[in-house]
Design a protein around this motif. Structure first.
Motif, PDB file in Angstrom:
ATOM      1  N   VAL A   1      14.082 -11.788   0.196  1.00 53.78           N
ATOM      2  CA  VAL A   1      12.656 -11.819   0.505  1.00 53.78           C
ATOM      3  C   VAL A   1      11.842 -11.182  -0.613  1.00 53.78           C
ATOM      4  O   VAL A   1      12.143 -10.065  -1.050  1.00 53.78           O
ATOM      5  CB  VAL A   1      12.371 -11.089   1.836  1.00 53.78           C
ATOM      6  N   LEU A   2      10.816 -11.893  -1.041  1.00 52.17           N
ATOM      7  CA  LEU A   2       9.801 -11.326  -1.931  1.00 52.17           C
ATOM      8  C   LEU A   2       8.670 -10.861  -1.035  1.00 52.17           C
ATOM      9  O   LEU A   2       8.050 -11.654  -0.336  1.00 52.17           O
ATOM     10  CB  LEU A   2       9.311 -12.388  -2.925  1.00 52.17           C
ATOM     11  N   THR A   3       8.425  -9.563  -1.020  1.00 49.09           N
ATOM     12  CA  THR A   3       7.358  -9.017  -0.201  1.00 49.09           C
ATOM     13  C   THR A   3       6.475  -8.138  -1.065  1.00 49.09           C
ATOM     14  O   THR A   3       6.663  -8.055  -2.285  1.00 49.09           O
ATOM     15  CB  THR A   3       7.934  -8.238   0.996  1.00 49.09           C
ATOM     16  N   SER A   4       5.495  -7.498  -0.453  1.00 48.88           N
ATOM     17  CA  SER A   4       4.612  -6.604  -1.199  1.00 48.88           C
ATOM     18  C   SER A   4       4.735  -5.202  -0.638  1.00 48.88           C
ATOM     19  O   SER A   4       5.126  -5.001   0.519  1.00 48.88           O
ATOM     20  CB  SER A   4       3.157  -7.069  -1.093  1.00 48.88           C
ATOM     21  N   ALA A   5       4.373  -4.225  -1.455  1.00 42.84           N
ATOM     22  CA  ALA A   5       4.414  -2.838  -1.005  1.00 42.84           C
ATOM     23  C   ALA A   5       3.433  -2.594   0.138  1.00 42.84           C
ATOM     24  O   ALA A   5       3.562  -1.617   0.874  1.00 42.84           O
ATOM     25  CB  ALA A   5       4.108  -1.907  -2.176  1.00 42.84           C
ATOM     26  N   ALA A   6       2.450  -3.501   0.309  1.00 39.90           N
ATOM     27  CA  ALA A   6       1.459  -3.360   1.373  1.00 39.90           C
ATOM     28  C   ALA A   6       1.972  -3.825   2.729  1.00 39.90           C
ATOM     29  O   ALA A   6       1.305  -3.639   3.740  1.00 39.90           O
ATOM     30  CB  ALA A   6       0.195  -4.141   1.010  1.00 39.90           C
ATOM     31  N   ALA A   7       3.141  -4.441   2.765  1.00 42.85           N
ATOM     32  CA  ALA A   7       3.691  -4.978   4.018  1.00 42.85           C
ATOM     33  C   ALA A   7       4.704  -4.005   4.621  1.00 42.85           C
ATOM     34  O   ALA A   7       5.553  -3.461   3.900  1.00 42.85           O
ATOM     35  CB  ALA A   7       4.348  -6.323   3.765  1.00 42.85           C
ATOM     36  N   GLY A   8       4.621  -3.812   5.932  1.00 40.71           N
ATOM     37  CA  GLY A   8       5.599  -2.952   6.595  1.00 40.71           C
ATOM     38  C   GLY A   8       7.016  -3.448   6.402  1.00 40.71           C
ATOM     39  O   GLY A   8       7.964  -2.662   6.366  1.00 40.71           O
ATOM     40  N   GLY A   9       7.181  -4.766   6.261  1.00 42.10           N
ATOM     41  CA  GLY A   9       8.503  -5.341   6.073  1.00 42.10           C
ATOM     42  C   GLY A   9       9.182  -4.896   4.794  1.00 42.10           C
ATOM     43  O   GLY A   9      10.402  -5.028   4.647  1.00 42.10           O
ATOM     44  N   ALA A  10       8.415  -4.352   3.851  1.00 44.40           N
ATOM     45  CA  ALA A  10       9.008  -3.844   2.608  1.00 44.40           C
ATOM     46  C   ALA A  10       9.984  -2.702   2.890  1.00 44.40           C
ATOM     47  O   ALA A  10      10.833  -2.384   2.051  1.00 44.40           O
ATOM     48  CB  ALA A  10       7.917  -3.379   1.653  1.00 44.40           C
ATOM     49  N   GLU A  11       9.871  -2.105   4.071  1.00 44.25           N
ATOM     50  CA  GLU A  11      10.760  -0.993   4.434  1.00 44.25           C
ATOM     51  C   GLU A  11      12.212  -1.435   4.598  1.00 44.25           C
ATOM     52  O   GLU A  11      13.114  -0.601   4.573  1.00 44.25           O
ATOM     53  CB  GLU A  11      10.253  -0.323   5.720  1.00 44.25           C
ATOM     54  N   VAL A  12      12.445  -2.736   4.762  1.00 38.95           N
ATOM     55  CA  VAL A  12      13.825  -3.212   4.935  1.00 38.95           C
ATOM     56  C   VAL A  12      14.292  -4.075   3.771  1.00 38.95           C
ATOM     57  O   VAL A  12      15.371  -4.665   3.828  1.00 38.95           O
ATOM     58  CB  VAL A  12      13.986  -3.992   6.263  1.00 38.95           C
TER      59      VAL A  12
ATOM     60  N   ALA B   1       4.707   2.385  17.064  1.00 37.09           N
ATOM     61  CA  ALA B   1       4.397   1.649  15.845  1.00 37.09           C
ATOM     62  C   ALA B   1       5.612   0.819  15.466  1.00 37.09           C
ATOM     63  O   ALA B   1       6.755   1.204  15.744  1.00 37.09           O
ATOM     64  CB  ALA B   1       4.047   2.615  14.711  1.00 37.09           C
ATOM     65  N   ILE B   2       5.384  -0.325  14.792  1.00 38.28           N
ATOM     66  CA  ILE B   2       6.513  -1.203  14.460  1.00 38.28           C
ATOM     67  C   ILE B   2       6.984  -1.020  13.025  1.00 38.28           C
ATOM     68  O   ILE B   2       7.868  -1.738  12.565  1.00 38.28           O
ATOM     69  CB  ILE B   2       6.166  -2.688  14.716  1.00 38.28           C
ATOM     70  N   SER B   3       6.407  -0.031  12.322  1.00 37.54           N
ATOM     71  CA  SER B   3       6.884   0.306  10.981  1.00 37.54           C
ATOM     72  C   SER B   3       6.426   1.720  10.656  1.00 37.54           C
ATOM     73  O   SER B   3       5.477   2.238  11.265  1.00 37.54           O
ATOM     74  CB  SER B   3       6.342  -0.673   9.931  1.00 37.54           C
ATOM     75  N   ALA B   4       7.098   2.344   9.699  1.00 33.89           N
ATOM     76  CA  ALA B   4       6.689   3.676   9.256  1.00 33.89           C
ATOM     77  C   ALA B   4       5.296   3.620   8.638  1.00 33.89           C
ATOM     78  O   ALA B   4       4.493   4.547   8.789  1.00 33.89           O
ATOM     79  CB  ALA B   4       7.709   4.226   8.257  1.00 33.89           C
ATOM     80  N   ARG B   5       5.018   2.533   7.943  1.00 34.67           N
ATOM     81  CA  ARG B   5       3.682   2.359   7.358  1.00 34.67           C
ATOM     82  C   ARG B   5       2.626   2.315   8.457  1.00 34.67           C
ATOM     83  O   ARG B   5       1.555   2.921   8.335  1.00 34.67           O
ATOM     84  CB  ARG B   5       3.642   1.081   6.522  1.00 34.67           C
ATOM     85  N   GLY B   6       2.919   1.602   9.537  1.00 37.77           N
ATOM     86  CA  GLY B   6       1.989   1.529  10.653  1.00 37.77           C
ATOM     87  C   GLY B   6       1.757   2.882  11.293  1.00 37.77           C
ATOM     88  O   GLY B   6       0.631   3.233  11.656  1.00 37.77           O
ATOM     89  N   LYS B   7       2.811   3.663  11.449  1.00 34.97           N
ATOM     90  CA  LYS B   7       2.696   5.012  12.013  1.00 34.97           C
ATOM     91  C   LYS B   7       1.774   5.875  11.148  1.00 34.97           C
ATOM     92  O   LYS B   7       0.865   6.543  11.663  1.00 34.97           O
ATOM     93  CB  LYS B   7       4.081   5.648  12.121  1.00 34.97           C
ATOM     94  N   SER B   8       1.988   5.856   9.840  1.00 37.42           N
ATOM     95  CA  SER B   8       1.156   6.648   8.928  1.00 37.42           C
ATOM     96  C   SER B   8      -0.302   6.208   8.997  1.00 37.42           C
ATOM     97  O   SER B   8      -1.220   7.031   8.977  1.00 37.42           O
ATOM     98  CB  SER B   8       1.668   6.514   7.492  1.00 37.42           C
ATOM     99  N   GLU B   9      -0.513   4.912   9.108  1.00 36.19           N
ATOM    100  CA  GLU B   9      -1.875   4.374   9.155  1.00 36.19           C
ATOM    101  C   GLU B   9      -2.594   4.823  10.423  1.00 36.19           C
ATOM    102  O   GLU B   9      -3.755   5.240  10.383  1.00 36.19           O
ATOM    103  CB  GLU B   9      -1.803   2.849   9.091  1.00 36.19           C
ATOM    104  N   ILE B  10      -1.909   4.757  11.548  1.00 34.97           N
ATOM    105  CA  ILE B  10      -2.502   5.174  12.822  1.00 34.97           C
ATOM    106  C   ILE B  10      -2.843   6.660  12.784  1.00 34.97           C
ATOM    107  O   ILE B  10      -3.922   7.086  13.209  1.00 34.97           O
ATOM    108  CB  ILE B  10      -1.538   4.869  13.987  1.00 34.97           C
TER     109      ILE B  10
END
Length: 255
Positions: free
Chosen positions: A176-187, A24-33
């Protein structure tokens, strides 16, 4: 049929019927899978993407900020938000336009660099009386010049596993302005290297943009660059190599 085939392949991969391990390319992605397909957590590993820290660098602002703004017709004194990427609906362009309208700041300009149908979004900009504040351009290969011209990059996505835009902008020293729904929010750290909108709403996005706009520009640039520096290509390769070593000789797939 094409959609059904993709779902079939996805199920085979993520239930480990045709894969031994999942990256997975993010922790969010891992949890989703894990939530959707139920593979054992130790069979899913996060390996973040790498970014070219030389190509995307804060020094680009000195090289290209003025000339890029001049080429695009953006005033030197403007506070420029860049939206980079296609898939306007999924990446939250509509709420972003609404948020820019809420700022009520004549210095603010929005640059949309992406491919797609813009008519509906131009109508939103017109309704908000932002016609002169929004510049629309096609994707361009020298995207590093866009980051050099920007004061902030906005990607308030409704869903995004982990966009390269996050790392490219941060590496360029751009918050960067991102959203909590984006994996990129992790950084991204809210109030340091950017801002995180808790929901993809005009109100929350506007709050995040104000956080960046009213912050210390130099400190934000340093924090942004520092946030990206661990994400080298070498670190990405090392993460993948560790998985290969862990797997060892190939075993038969699960029935």
């Amino acid at each position: 049929p094409h959609h059904r085939l993709l779902l079939y392949l996805e199920r085979r991969i993520f239930t480990l019927r045709s894969a031994r391990h999942i990256v997975a390319i993010s922790a969010r992605g891992k949890s989703e899978i894990e939530e959707l397909y139920g593979p054992p957590p130790d069979r899913v590993t996060v390996v973040y993407n790498g970014v070219d820290l030389t190509r995307f660098h804060p020094e680009n602002r000195t090289r290209w900020r003025e000339s890029t703004r001049s080429d695009l017709g953006i005033p030197a004194e403007a506070w420029l938000i860049a939206f980079v990427g296609s898939g306007f609906e999924r990446k939250g362009l509509g709420p972003l336009l609404e948020a820019v309208g809420r700022l009520r700041d004549r210095r603010v300009r929005l640059l949309v660099a992406g491919k797609g149908r813009t008519e509906a979004y131009r109508d939103i900009a017109s309704r908000l009386r932002l016609d002169g504040a929004v510049t629309w351009i096609a994707p361009r290969p020298d995207v590093e010049r866009i980051y050099a011209a920007a004061d902030a990059v906005a990607l308030p996505a409704k869903y995004e596993p982990f966009g390269n835009v996050h790392l490219e902008a941060l590496a360029s020293g751009v918050p960067v302005l991102t959203s909590a729904a984006a994996g990129g929010a992790e950084v991204v750290r809210d109030g340091s290297s950017g801002a995180i909108a808790r929901t993809v709403s005009a109100e929350e996005i506007a709050r995040g943009l104000r956080t960046i706009r009213d912050g210390n520009t130099q400190k934000q640039s340093l924090a942004s660059r520092a946030a990206a520096e661990p994400f080298t290509y070498a670190a990405q390769v090392a993460g993948l190599e560790k998985i290969y070593r862990l797997l060892g000789p190939r075993r038969p797939p699960l029935p």
